[in-house]
Scaffold this motif. Structure first.
Motif, PDB file in Angstrom:
ATOM      1  N   ARG A 287       0.852  -1.189   0.000  1.00  0.00           N
ATOM      2  CA  ARG A 287       0.000   0.000   0.000  1.00  0.00           C
ATOM      3  C   ARG A 287       0.888   1.241   0.000  1.00  0.00           C
ATOM      4  O   ARG A 287       1.686   1.461   0.913  1.00  0.00           O
ATOM      5  CB  ARG A 287      -0.917  -0.016   1.220  1.00  0.00           C
ATOM      6  CG  ARG A 287      -1.911  -1.180   1.176  1.00  0.00           C
ATOM      7  CD  ARG A 287      -2.822  -1.225   2.383  1.00  0.00           C
ATOM      8  NE  ARG A 287      -3.609  -2.443   2.366  1.00  0.00           N
ATOM      9  CZ  ARG A 287      -3.672  -3.322   3.355  1.00  0.00           C
ATOM     10  NH1 ARG A 287      -2.984  -3.109   4.457  1.00  0.00           N
ATOM     11  NH2 ARG A 287      -4.431  -4.395   3.251  1.00  0.00           N
TER      12      ARG A 287
ATOM     13  N   ILE B  47      -0.820   3.067   4.771  1.00  0.00           N
ATOM     14  CA  ILE B  47       0.258   2.871   3.809  1.00  0.00           C
ATOM     15  C   ILE B  47       1.509   2.309   4.482  1.00  0.00           C
ATOM     16  O   ILE B  47       1.780   2.579   5.658  1.00  0.00           O
ATOM     17  CB  ILE B  47       0.598   4.178   3.081  1.00  0.00           C
ATOM     18  CG1 ILE B  47       1.071   5.259   4.061  1.00  0.00           C
ATOM     19  CG2 ILE B  47      -0.594   4.655   2.253  1.00  0.00           C
ATOM     20  CD1 ILE B  47       1.620   6.505   3.391  1.00  0.00           C
TER      21      ILE B  47
ATOM     22  N   VAL C  64      -2.976   4.120  -2.596  1.00  0.00           N
ATOM     23  CA  VAL C  64      -4.231   4.214  -1.847  1.00  0.00           C
ATOM     24  C   VAL C  64      -4.428   5.555  -1.157  1.00  0.00           C
ATOM     25  O   VAL C  64      -5.528   5.818  -0.636  1.00  0.00           O
ATOM     26  CB  VAL C  64      -4.333   3.085  -0.795  1.00  0.00           C
ATOM     27  CG1 VAL C  64      -4.331   1.717  -1.468  1.00  0.00           C
ATOM     28  CG2 VAL C  64      -3.205   3.183   0.233  1.00  0.00           C
TER      29      VAL C  64
END
Length: 385
Positions: free
Chosen positions: A12, A84, A41
């Motif tokens: 991510r 993330i 993301v």
């Protein structure tokens, strides 16, 4: 063991900078998704909230993952169970340090565009931030990702060229040959000392040439003498530089970078001459490496050919004769970073051959820029590195 241990699927990824109109942000996004290793993301894509929102929506980010500033993004993403694991920083140079600090202190890996920072003072702070963090720091010197650059470095390291005597590297462009339109954001920040830092062309593209030289040859720099110019009237930073170089062991080199060389688009090239052979590579024709043994005909080495080694072939996606270029080279850096990030989760060692530019490369680049400015200000006096 990392708090990200046990995660599955693509890494991510978040992004700072790279909103509408920013060329390098789109390049990073393309490189990150080329091999399926990352999923973007979250993002703080612009310092202007309205533009940040519009940019995030344009690339399909969920509304609650579009942030107005990177500090807010770092705080909130670090608290999410699906937050993330890595962030790409693609801002002007003056924001590299504060953005990286915000994520590094929260254990989020940083993939930062070059140069490391705008000033040596910021670079020193960056060094401290990386040292204090458990997270990885990757610097995107794109050209190190080309398969034939990897091939060239391995050939030099194993002695195919003999002892290196001479190195010539140049990076010539013409896109700043005139005073840019005020609406050209890419040009405006690169010619602004407040955002670019102490160097103009020497920082923007000179650091690429410097890294390519050091990466391929492995030479240890000792001193340089630089002559920096600003040819465009009223320009505050250099747009052309000629640099003489001395290396440990007696090798000599020259580096020329220019953004006012009429007719030149992105002409990065390097020539290396040793006691046994010479080697030449050019970025505008990156699938050809020319080896010239002393007293023998020159040999052409092409991407993915049987003449290349295992590591060069590992970075190649298509069969011989199918050209690969800039996006693939950039993606190779993201692939190497992905391997490192996954290994970091469990504390595993990196597989043999995996490599990418790091903080050390960034510090070398900043010392180079600072020495060039210092030398030029002293009438091109030699400066020890």
């Amino acid at each position: 063991m990392s708090r990200f241990a046990g995660r599955e699927g693509p890494i991510r990824l978040g992004m700072v900078g790279g909103g509408q109109g920013a060329m390098i942000g789109a390049v990073h996004r393309t490189a990150a998704r080329l091999d399926g290793g990352y999923e973007l993301v979250a993002g703080a894509l612009s310092s202007t909230p309205q533009k940040a929102q519009a940019s995030g929506q344009e690339i399909g980010l969920q509304s609650d993952r579009i942030y107005d500033d990177f500090t807010q993004m770092a705080e909130r993403e670090s608290q999410r169970s699906d937050g993330i694991e890595a962030v790409a920083i693609v801002t002007p140079n003056h924001l590299h340090l504060p953005a990286a600090q915000a994520f590094l202190k929260r254990g989020i890996h940083v993939i930062c565009d070059k140069p490391l920072t705008g000033t040596m003072a910021d670079a020193t702070e960056m060094q401290a931030a990386v040292k204090e963090s458990d997270a990885l720091f990757i610097l995107t010197h794109t050209y190190a990702g080309y398969p034939l650059v990897r091939e060239a470095a391995e050939r030099v390291a194993r002695g195919d060229l003999g002892d290196i005597r001479l190195v010539q590297v140049e990076y010539a462009q013409d896109w700043l040959s005139q005073k840019p339109d005020p609406d050209n954001k890419q040009a405006s920040w690169r010619t602004d000392p407040a955002r670019s830092g102490i160097g103009g062309a020497i920082s923007d593209i000179g650091t690429h040439a410097w890294h390519l030289l050091c990466h391929i040859t492995g030479l240890q720099p000792e001193a340089l003498a630089a002559d920096l110019q600003s040819f465009v009237p009223d320009r505050q930073l250099d747009d052309n530089a000629h640099v003489m170089l001395r290396f440990a062991g007696g090798a000599r080199g020259t580096l020329w970078c220019s953004q006012v060389a009429a007719g030149q688009e992105n002409n990065l090239r390097i020539r290396i001459f040793g006691t046994k052979a010479g080697l030449e590579w050019a970025q505008e024709n990156p699938n050809r490496l020319i080896l010239s043994p002393l007293g023998e005909p020159a040999r052409l080495i092409t991407t993915a050919s049987p003449a290349t080694g295992e590591n060069a072939r590992r970075l190649t996606r298509v069969p011989p004769g199918h050209p690969e270029g800039y996006f693939e080279a950039f993606a190779n850096l993201y692939c190497e970073a992905e391997i490192a990030i996954r290994a970091h989760r469990t504390g595993a060692a990196l597989p043999e051959g995996v490599q990418f530019p790091t903080l050390a490369d960034g510090m070398s680049g900043m010392r180079f820029v600072q020495a060039c400015v210092q030398s030029s200000n002293a009438n091109s006096a030699w400066v020890t590195l």
